[in-house]
Design a protein around this motif. Structure first.
Motif, short mmCIF file in Angstrom:
data_model
loop_
_atom_site.label_atom_id
_atom_site.label_comp_id
_atom_site.label_asym_id
_atom_site.label_seq_id
_atom_site.Cartn_x
_atom_site.Cartn_y
_atom_site.Cartn_z
N LYS A 51 0.95 -1.23 -0.16
CA LYS A 51 0.11 -0.09 0.04
C LYS A 51 0.97 1.30 -0.14
O LYS A 51 0.46 2.34 -0.53
N LEU A 52 2.06 1.27 0.70
CA LEU A 52 2.99 2.36 0.76
C LEU A 52 3.26 2.98 -0.72
O LEU A 52 3.63 4.27 -0.78
N ALA A 59 -3.02 5.14 -8.56
CA ALA A 59 -4.09 6.16 -8.24
C ALA A 59 -5.41 5.23 -7.49
O ALA A 59 -6.55 5.66 -7.87
N PHE A 60 -5.26 4.54 -6.53
CA PHE A 60 -6.22 4.07 -5.63
C PHE A 60 -6.24 4.93 -4.53
O PHE A 60 -5.54 5.40 -4.00
N SER A 61 -7.60 5.02 -4.15
CA SER A 61 -7.97 5.64 -3.04
C SER A 61 -7.84 4.98 -1.69
O SER A 61 -7.76 3.81 -2.11
N GLU A 62 -8.09 5.65 -0.57
CA GLU A 62 -7.91 4.63 0.63
C GLU A 62 -9.03 3.82 0.75
O GLU A 62 -8.96 2.48 1.30
N ALA A 118 -9.46 -5.38 -10.63
CA ALA A 118 -8.34 -6.59 -10.80
C ALA A 118 -7.94 -6.91 -9.41
O ALA A 118 -7.75 -7.80 -8.77
N PHE A 119 -7.87 -5.89 -8.67
CA PHE A 119 -7.29 -5.93 -7.16
C PHE A 119 -8.57 -6.76 -6.32
O PHE A 119 -7.94 -7.49 -5.61
N TYR A 120 -9.75 -6.18 -6.48
CA TYR A 120 -10.62 -7.01 -5.75
C TYR A 120 -10.85 -8.38 -6.19
O TYR A 120 -10.82 -9.14 -5.13
N VAL A 121 -10.78 -8.71 -7.31
CA VAL A 121 -10.79 -10.06 -7.90
C VAL A 121 -9.49 -11.01 -7.31
O VAL A 121 -9.70 -12.05 -6.76
N MET A 122 -8.30 -10.54 -7.25
CA MET A 122 -7.09 -11.00 -6.67
C MET A 122 -7.14 -11.35 -5.18
O MET A 122 -7.08 -12.52 -4.71
N ARG A 123 -7.89 -10.46 -4.62
CA ARG A 123 -7.97 -10.59 -3.11
C ARG A 123 -9.05 -11.56 -2.85
O ARG A 123 -8.77 -12.21 -1.77
#
Length: 438
Positions: A51-52, A59-62, A118-123
């Motif tokens: 995350k850092l 360009a992902f939000s918190e 893609a981030f949601y799917v992989m997690r």
């Protein structure tokens, strides 16, 4: 007198065999399971270090990060109970190996993430892959160790969490510092790839190393197997061997799931945001952040062992959960008030982390005190899957509140409150229920 002497001699012989057998089982199983959990936990939470840099690169939000970090637990929740039941039927060796190898592949593949979807799917897929590992090992330990030994064995296994922090913090920080731009990849991409390798290797080793149970252990003599098996049979007397539907309607199981949910709010609030909280104290370098995050986890190693040993020795389980939970909540709350003072903030975070992790081995003596066999497999899976939904809730709440308030404080207050609520619920458990294991 001869009869008494022979009886005493037989008892001494059995005690010697029993002591030798448990020493063998502990040495052969716990270090390996511990290493597997270190690898598992590192792959689960290294997204906190990624995350850092990852948020800036993509360009992902918190809020996107919090949802992605937490959505792991939706996949975990959906597949955990079936996974534990399958393991009980097909054996731990093949099933644990399958879990570890698939999660390593998916964790490494996370380096290709480019979009929030893609981030949601992989997690989510990582949660599906890992579902069943932790409750599977908790169940596996009940095949080997009776209740009076289980708190310490749970602690030795679960020390993988703080050790993953002790080792993983500096290693992750070093990777983030040393690999930026290497081969055209960002440091967070290298982080996902390199930290997946231990899990893949250990998964292959599991196929050759891990016996399914006492009778399959070639390193035990027949006499040692008989003694250990007899202890487990005696330990299971009076426990419920119910149906799967019975587990889902058992009020005792739901109450334990609620307590564990509160516990996990604290664990994942710390796991996913400890690097962020340390950085918020004024630490700039990723390597320094990694080194400082090791301190709370190192202290947690000691707290887990000593609290679990005290609970086993005294037979008291409720206060051994409640007191560390309250201290954890107080430490996390204090850390938000001391964020401008690095030494004091680190002390508060250390108290919060050490207290939170000390609750875990004590809690996992609860379900095995009332259930056995297939019903224990289902109940442990159910409790863990419901509890781990807290990972989704805590990560999402903290991420969303940080976007809204520009601070993690409000989210940390929610996590601290959940830990205190867990302590209250634990104290409301009937004493004869949670201490039945002793």
């Amino acid at each position: 007198m001869d009869i008494i002497a022979k009886t005493n001699h037989a008892a001494l012989d059995r005690a010697t065999v029993e002591s030798r057998a448990y020493a063998k089982a502990t040495v052969r199983l716990l270090p390996f399971l511990f290493l597997c959990y270190v690898a598992a936990y590192l792959d689960r939470v290294n997204v906190g270090f990624a995350k850092l840099q990852m948020l800036n690169d993509l360009a992902f939000s918190e809020t996107v990060y919090g949802l992605g970090a937490g959505i792991f637990f939706i996949g975990y929740f959906l597949f955990e109970v079936p996974s534990n039941i399958i393991m009980h039927r097909v054996g731990a060796r093949v099933w644990i190996a399958r879990i570890m190898i698939t999660w390593a592949v998916i964790s490494a593949a996370s380096l290709f993430v480019k979009t929030p979807t893609a981030f949601y799917v992989m997690r989510f897929l990582l949660g599906v892959a890992e579902a069943g590992f932790f409750p599977g090992i908790v169940l596996y330990l009940t095949y080997w160790f009776p209740a009076e030994r289980r708190g310490r064995m749970n602690a030795l296994f679960m020390m993988g969490i703080p050790i993953a922090g002790v080792v993983g913090g500096p290693v992750s920080g070093w990777i983030m510092n040393a690999f930026q731009g290497v081969g055209g990849w960002s440091n967070w991409q290298w982080l996902f790839l390199l930290e997946a390798i231990p899990s893949a290797v250990l998964g292959v080793v599991t196929l050759c190393y891990l016996p399914n149970g006492i009778r399959a252990a070639s390193w035990l003599t027949d006499e040692e197997k008989d003694v250990l098996a007899a202890n487990i049979e005696r330990d299971n007397i009076g426990k419920t061997h119910g149906t799967l539907s019975g587990v889902f309607t058992d009020a005792r199981v739901w109450k334990m799931a609620a307590i564990y949910f509160c516990c996990m709010m604290g664990l994942y609030g710390i796991s996913f945001y400890l690097p962020t909280l340390v950085k918020a104290t004024g630490v700039k370098s990723a390597l320094d952040v990694g080194l400082l995050t090791a301190i709370p986890y190192l202290c947690a190693v000691a707290s887990m062992f000593f609290v679990a040993r005290s609970a086993d020795r005294t037979g008291e389980r409720r206060w051994h959960f409640a007191v560390p939970a309250v201290l954890a909540g107080a430490g996390l709350f204090a850390s938000t008030q001391l964020s401008g003072n690095i030494p004091l903030a680190m002390v508060a975070l250390t108290v919060g982390t050490a207290g939170m992790l000390a609750t875990m081995p004590v809690f996992w003596t609860y379900p095995s005190a009332i259930l056995a066999g297939g019903s224990a497999a289902a109940a442990i899976g159910m409790i863990n899957s419901i509890g781990n939904l807290a990972g989704f809730v805590s990560a999402s709440i903290i991420g969303w509140m940080k976007d809204v308030t520009h601070s993690t404080n409000a989210g940390i207050y929610c996590v601290a409150g959940a830990l205190v609520l867990g302590a209250v619920l634990a104290l409301r458990q009937p004493r004869e229920l949670v201490n039945k294991a002793d």
